[in-house]
Design a protein around this motif. Sequence first.
Motif, short mmCIF file in Angstrom:
data_model
loop_
_atom_site.label_atom_id
_atom_site.label_comp_id
_atom_site.label_asym_id
_atom_site.label_seq_id
_atom_site.Cartn_x
_atom_site.Cartn_y
_atom_site.Cartn_z
N PHE A 247 -11.69 51.04 -0.28
CA PHE A 247 -11.72 50.42 -1.60
C PHE A 247 -10.64 49.35 -1.67
O PHE A 247 -9.48 49.61 -1.32
N HIS A 248 -11.05 48.16 -2.09
CA HIS A 248 -10.10 47.06 -2.16
C HIS A 248 -8.90 47.46 -3.01
O HIS A 248 -9.07 47.96 -4.13
N PRO A 249 -7.68 47.29 -2.50
CA PRO A 249 -6.50 47.82 -3.21
C PRO A 249 -6.25 47.16 -4.56
O PRO A 249 -5.55 47.75 -5.39
N GLU A 250 -6.78 45.97 -4.81
CA GLU A 250 -6.55 45.31 -6.08
C GLU A 250 -7.72 45.48 -7.05
O GLU A 250 -7.52 45.68 -8.25
N THR A 251 -8.94 45.43 -6.54
CA THR A 251 -10.11 45.46 -7.42
C THR A 251 -10.83 46.80 -7.42
O THR A 251 -11.64 47.07 -8.32
N GLY A 252 -10.58 47.64 -6.41
CA GLY A 252 -11.29 48.91 -6.30
C GLY A 252 -12.69 48.79 -5.75
O GLY A 252 -13.43 49.78 -5.69
N ALA A 349 5.75 45.85 4.83
CA ALA A 349 6.05 45.97 6.26
C ALA A 349 4.93 45.40 7.13
O ALA A 349 5.16 44.99 8.27
N TRP A 350 3.71 45.35 6.58
CA TRP A 350 2.58 44.82 7.35
C TRP A 350 2.52 43.30 7.32
O TRP A 350 1.65 42.70 7.96
N GLY A 351 3.44 42.67 6.59
CA GLY A 351 3.51 41.21 6.60
C GLY A 351 2.23 40.57 6.11
O GLY A 351 1.70 40.92 5.05
N ASP A 352 1.72 39.61 6.90
CA ASP A 352 0.50 38.91 6.52
C ASP A 352 -0.71 39.83 6.45
O ASP A 352 -1.75 39.46 5.89
N TRP A 353 -0.61 41.01 7.04
CA TRP A 353 -1.72 41.95 7.04
C TRP A 353 -1.71 42.88 5.82
O TRP A 353 -2.58 43.74 5.69
N ASP A 354 -0.73 42.73 4.95
CA ASP A 354 -0.71 43.53 3.72
C ASP A 354 -1.96 43.22 2.92
O ASP A 354 -2.23 42.07 2.55
N GLY A 355 -2.78 44.24 2.64
CA GLY A 355 -4.02 44.06 1.91
C GLY A 355 -5.22 43.79 2.79
O GLY A 355 -6.34 43.62 2.27
#
Length: 429
Positions: A247-252, A349-355
Amino acid sequence: MNIRAYRPALAVAALLASTSILVSPALAQRGTNTTTLSHEVVLSDLQDPWDMAFLPDGTMFFTEKCQGLSVRLPSGDVVALLGMQGSEGYASTAEDLFCEGQAGMMGLAVDPDFEDNRQIYVYSTSNLVTPHTNRLLRLVVDEDFTGVSDRTDIVEDVPYKMNPTDQPFGGPGAHNGGRVRFGPDGYIYLTTGDNHNAEVPQSPTSLGGKVLRIDRDGEGASDNAPPEGFDRRIFTYGHRNVQGIAFHPETGTPIVSEHGPWHSDEITVLVNGGNAGWDPRPNMAGRGDCPDGYCGYEPNQTEGMNRFERAAYMPMTDFETYPDAMPPIWDNNGWSQGLANAAFLQGEAWGDWDGALVVGYLGIGFGGTPIGQRIDVIELDTEDGISVADVTEMTLPMDSARFRSLVLGPDGALYAAVDEGAIHRLSPE
């Protein structure tokens, strides 16, 4: 970088005209790995670990396909909670639960209100009835994590493939789906497979080849919107064998990863009531009769077609028959490499990969040859959040493996269960 587009631009334009899903006009590309990972083996000497689910303190429940349900406590101690037929050393055993082929004890989810109700949910194959079925079990975990009780089968009727002589592809126990996840809306999402039964994916009454969306008692979500005459538990239908949902962390927004046949592993954004377009029945999309009444592997590779020609002949998403089908936002460039699971990375911590979305592959080709066993990082467009901007193969700090499950732990690390019998922890340095 090699361009990896899920569909030519003209086809994308045609799809956008018939769907509300937005697809970025930019082509998805192979990116460069930018994150260095540290690695540790959390558990080893397991038998086909299938899934994991965490509590906030790091307590990890996990399933082994032919053994059962266990829990690893923050101390590192492991308690075997519920065993299956033939398993030993468990606090209790459910003799109706068994494993065969791809089937057994599979997906797992912890209730968001676990602190209050102690409930977890396990998807497993059962012989309580004939034909056998896949079931979603609700269990209550003892206060001291020494056992489980109060089993309630909240879904009892997901089909299971029994007799391989009726449909020889894959043998008994094939194509069960099996991922169980709670969505941010509080409902349980359960993915199922087509059992190599051509009638199942588009059937309004069979729960195979579907994504179910249900409450804690197994009732369909009140706002599920399948077509008229469909089982109300069905959220989406027309699937082949979904083994990943996140599930998308911002929109679900729910997004699934799905096995292709000889081509076209797919990632698809789900739409309530949507059809994923898989229909392996004979005489669909201009096909003729198929061996054993199942066209899911037609035409076979000996006929000389390349992977793109095969995809056109037996499409994973059949837009000719179902022009309003949910379009995949990405596919595996005409390959099938066993796309099995999905999770979102979160944390600075995941940098550019956050999200970013991560997907794991089982990667076994014909004759057992290892191909494509990897984890891909799928970076989504920052404007619409549901189209693919870039794809990066994760550089792994351990040997490649059959990645059965990827789960983000409460510590922000990515946990990977592999068929080779271990659960790994991967975290950015």
